[in-house]
Design a protein around this motif. Structure first.
Motif, mmCIF file in Angstrom:
data_model
loop_
_atom_site.group_PDB
_atom_site.id
_atom_site.type_symbol
_atom_site.label_atom_id
_atom_site.label_comp_id
_atom_site.label_asym_id
_atom_site.label_seq_id
_atom_site.Cartn_x
_atom_site.Cartn_y
_atom_site.Cartn_z
ATOM 1 N N ASP A 6 0.820 -1.215 0.000
ATOM 2 C CA ASP A 6 0.000 0.000 0.000
ATOM 3 C C ASP A 6 0.857 1.271 0.000
ATOM 4 O OD1 ASP A 6 -2.325 -1.484 -0.046
ATOM 5 O OD2 ASP A 6 -2.627 -1.381 2.129
ATOM 6 N N ILE A 7 2.079 1.162 0.469
ATOM 7 C CA ILE A 7 2.984 2.316 0.478
ATOM 8 C C ILE A 7 3.486 2.602 -0.938
ATOM 9 C CG2 ILE A 7 5.191 3.202 1.357
ATOM 10 C CD1 ILE A 7 4.680 1.483 3.880
ATOM 11 N N ILE A 8 3.682 1.535 -1.717
ATOM 12 C CA ILE A 8 4.161 1.693 -3.089
ATOM 13 C C ILE A 8 3.120 2.469 -3.888
ATOM 14 C CG2 ILE A 8 4.794 0.452 -5.213
ATOM 15 C CD1 ILE A 8 5.863 -1.784 -3.274
ATOM 16 N N GLY A 9 3.578 3.526 -4.527
ATOM 17 C CA GLY A 9 2.689 4.398 -5.289
ATOM 18 C C GLY A 9 2.208 5.615 -4.518
ATOM 19 N N MET A 10 2.420 5.638 -3.204
ATOM 20 C CA MET A 10 2.020 6.806 -2.408
ATOM 21 C C MET A 10 2.817 8.033 -2.849
ATOM 22 S SD MET A 10 1.711 5.807 1.574
ATOM 23 C CE MET A 10 0.411 4.783 2.188
ATOM 24 N N PRO A 11 2.165 9.206 -2.868
ATOM 25 C CA PRO A 11 2.926 10.415 -3.176
ATOM 26 C C PRO A 11 3.913 10.734 -2.054
ATOM 27 C CG PRO A 11 0.661 10.958 -2.610
ATOM 28 C CD PRO A 11 0.754 9.465 -2.643
ATOM 29 N N ILE A 12 5.060 11.278 -2.438
ATOM 30 C CA ILE A 12 6.057 11.741 -1.470
ATOM 31 C C ILE A 12 5.979 13.257 -1.464
ATOM 32 C CG2 ILE A 12 8.510 11.846 -0.919
ATOM 33 C CD1 ILE A 12 8.767 9.101 -2.300
ATOM 34 N N ILE A 13 5.717 13.808 -0.278
ATOM 35 C CA ILE A 13 5.439 15.237 -0.156
ATOM 36 C C ILE A 13 6.462 15.893 0.762
ATOM 37 C CG2 ILE A 13 3.722 16.935 0.614
ATOM 38 C CD1 ILE A 13 1.579 14.843 -0.121
ATOM 39 N N SER A 14 6.985 17.033 0.323
ATOM 40 C CA SER A 14 7.895 17.831 1.129
ATOM 41 C C SER A 14 7.062 18.632 2.125
ATOM 42 C CB SER A 14 8.700 18.771 0.239
ATOM 43 O OG SER A 14 9.360 19.730 1.030
ATOM 44 N N SER A 15 7.355 18.492 3.410
ATOM 45 C CA SER A 15 6.604 19.238 4.423
ATOM 46 C C SER A 15 6.949 20.729 4.388
ATOM 47 C CB SER A 15 6.852 18.668 5.812
ATOM 48 O OG SER A 15 8.198 18.846 6.164
ATOM 49 N N LYS A 16 8.091 21.060 3.808
ATOM 50 C CA LYS A 16 8.530 22.458 3.757
ATOM 51 C C LYS A 16 7.600 23.303 2.891
ATOM 52 C CE LYS A 16 12.587 25.286 2.912
ATOM 53 N NZ LYS A 16 13.993 25.288 2.512
ATOM 54 N N ASP A 17 7.255 22.793 1.693
ATOM 55 C CA ASP A 17 6.391 23.566 0.789
ATOM 56 C C ASP A 17 5.113 22.818 0.392
ATOM 57 O OD1 ASP A 17 7.449 21.673 -0.892
ATOM 58 O OD2 ASP A 17 8.651 23.091 -2.058
ATOM 59 N N ASN A 57 14.730 10.864 7.540
ATOM 60 C CA ASN A 57 14.157 12.070 6.935
ATOM 61 C C ASN A 57 12.669 11.929 6.606
ATOM 62 O OD1 ASN A 57 16.606 13.591 6.902
ATOM 63 N ND2 ASN A 57 17.287 12.297 5.232
ATOM 64 N N ILE A 58 12.094 10.794 6.970
ATOM 65 C CA ILE A 58 10.660 10.594 6.764
ATOM 66 C C ILE A 58 9.934 11.052 8.025
ATOM 67 C CG2 ILE A 58 8.826 8.897 6.390
ATOM 68 C CD1 ILE A 58 10.913 7.184 4.893
ATOM 69 N N ILE A 59 8.997 11.961 7.854
ATOM 70 C CA ILE A 59 8.227 12.466 8.995
ATOM 71 C C ILE A 59 7.095 11.509 9.334
ATOM 72 C CG2 ILE A 59 6.735 14.340 9.803
ATOM 73 C CD1 ILE A 59 8.454 16.205 7.996
ATOM 74 N N SER A 60 6.345 11.097 8.307
ATOM 75 C CA SER A 60 5.240 10.173 8.550
ATOM 76 C C SER A 60 4.891 9.417 7.277
ATOM 77 C CB SER A 60 4.007 10.912 9.074
ATOM 78 O OG SER A 60 3.454 11.729 8.050
ATOM 79 N N ILE A 61 4.273 8.254 7.493
ATOM 80 C CA ILE A 61 3.721 7.452 6.405
ATOM 81 C C ILE A 61 2.274 7.197 6.772
ATOM 82 C CG2 ILE A 61 3.795 5.253 5.176
ATOM 83 C CD1 ILE A 61 6.772 5.056 5.936
ATOM 84 N N ASN A 62 1.375 7.700 5.940
ATOM 85 C CA ASN A 62 -0.049 7.466 6.156
ATOM 86 C C ASN A 62 -0.674 7.257 4.795
ATOM 87 O OD1 ASN A 62 -2.658 7.345 7.042
ATOM 88 N ND2 ASN A 62 -2.461 9.013 8.482
ATOM 89 N N LYS A 63 -1.334 8.235 4.255
ATOM 90 C CA LYS A 63 -1.830 8.151 2.884
ATOM 91 C C LYS A 63 -0.815 8.767 1.929
ATOM 92 C CE LYS A 63 -6.511 7.784 4.206
ATOM 93 N NZ LYS A 63 -7.786 8.174 4.423
ATOM 94 N N GLN A 64 0.155 9.445 2.495
ATOM 95 C CA GLN A 64 1.281 10.012 1.772
ATOM 96 C C GLN A 64 2.537 9.754 2.601
ATOM 97 O OE1 GLN A 64 -1.093 12.343 2.993
ATOM 98 N NE2 GLN A 64 -2.373 12.603 1.217
ATOM 99 N N VAL A 65 3.685 9.891 1.949
ATOM 100 C CA VAL A 65 4.953 9.831 2.665
ATOM 101 C C VAL A 65 5.438 11.272 2.788
ATOM 102 C CG1 VAL A 65 7.319 8.967 2.641
ATOM 103 C CG2 VAL A 65 5.461 7.539 1.735
ATOM 104 N N TYR A 66 5.416 11.802 4.015
ATOM 105 C CA TYR A 66 5.889 13.167 4.254
ATOM 106 C C TYR A 66 7.354 13.124 4.627
ATOM 107 C CZ TYR A 66 1.304 15.319 4.102
ATOM 108 O OH TYR A 66 0.098 15.788 3.677
ATOM 109 N N ILE A 67 8.141 13.974 3.958
ATOM 110 C CA ILE A 67 9.573 14.053 4.246
ATOM 111 C C ILE A 67 9.917 15.475 4.676
ATOM 112 C CG2 ILE A 67 10.066 12.196 2.618
ATOM 113 C CD1 ILE A 67 11.208 14.307 0.697
ATOM 114 N N ASP A 68 11.110 15.644 5.260
ATOM 115 C CA ASP A 68 11.537 16.958 5.753
ATOM 116 C C ASP A 68 11.454 18.017 4.659
ATOM 117 O OD1 ASP A 68 12.079 16.028 8.313
ATOM 118 O OD2 ASP A 68 14.141 15.508 7.815
#
Length: 173
Positions: A6-17, A57-68
């Motif tokens: 379920d993680i595969i294909g999740m968007p990776i989002i920068s928490s900064k912007d 550097n991963i903040i959280s994994i939920n419906k998206q992968v949030y990174i620093d």
């Protein structure tokens, strides 16, 4: 808990912007009992080199992968690229046996504690028909060993079942 598939294909989002940087191509792990190494990024483009975000550097994994931030993305070294491309550390779709050599099926998926980012369980499939009627078997990752390129279930392992028509019928009887 979350399934690795379920993680595969999740968007990776920068928490900064709060922008999407790419999507998750795979979850990288070494020793099954340690934290994940990170995630492999699918950025698009045929000439782009493989990139990853380390677990730290991963903040959280939920419906998206949030990174620093975008700076958390790094190139994979040559050995890591070869390991990923050859599936050296990936046990999904690998055959599973017990200590006596009996075939149990293939690793279908892994179940991850998304907060601690450790693999807790492996889900074992014996094929579509078997899974449809009997369900998939779930076993603690502590009961699995990699030995000489093979996946071995330790003696005395306890299994749980997910799905299966037989289990559904039992519930409604």
């Amino acid at each position: 808990m979350i399934f690795v598939k379920d993680i595969i294909g999740m968007p990776i989002i920068s928490s900064k912007d709060n922008k999407i940087i790419g999507s998750t191509k795979n979850v990288l792990y070494g020793d099954l009992k340690d934290k994940i190494i990170g995630v492999l990024i699918e950025e698009g483009g045929i000439l782009k080199s493989p990139k990853m975000v380390e677990n730290k550097n991963i903040i959280s994994i939920n419906k998206q992968v949030y990174i620093d931030n975008k700076d958390a993305i790094k190139d994979l070294d040559v050995k890591s690229i070869n390991d990923v491309e050859n599936g050296n550390n990936d046990i999904i779709n690998k055959d599973v046996y017990d200590n006596k050599g009996n075939y149990w099926g293939k690793i279908y998926d892994l179940i991850l504690d998304e907060k601690k980012r450790i693999i807790l369980y492996a889900e074992i499939s014996k094929g579509f028909s078997f899974d449809l009627f009997k369900g998939l078997k779930i076993v603690s990752i502590e009961c699995i060993e990699k030995f000489d390129g093979k996946i071995i279930i330790k003696d005395g392992a306890t299994f749980f079942t997910r799905g299966g028509l037989n289990n559904l019928i039992k519930v409604y009887k």
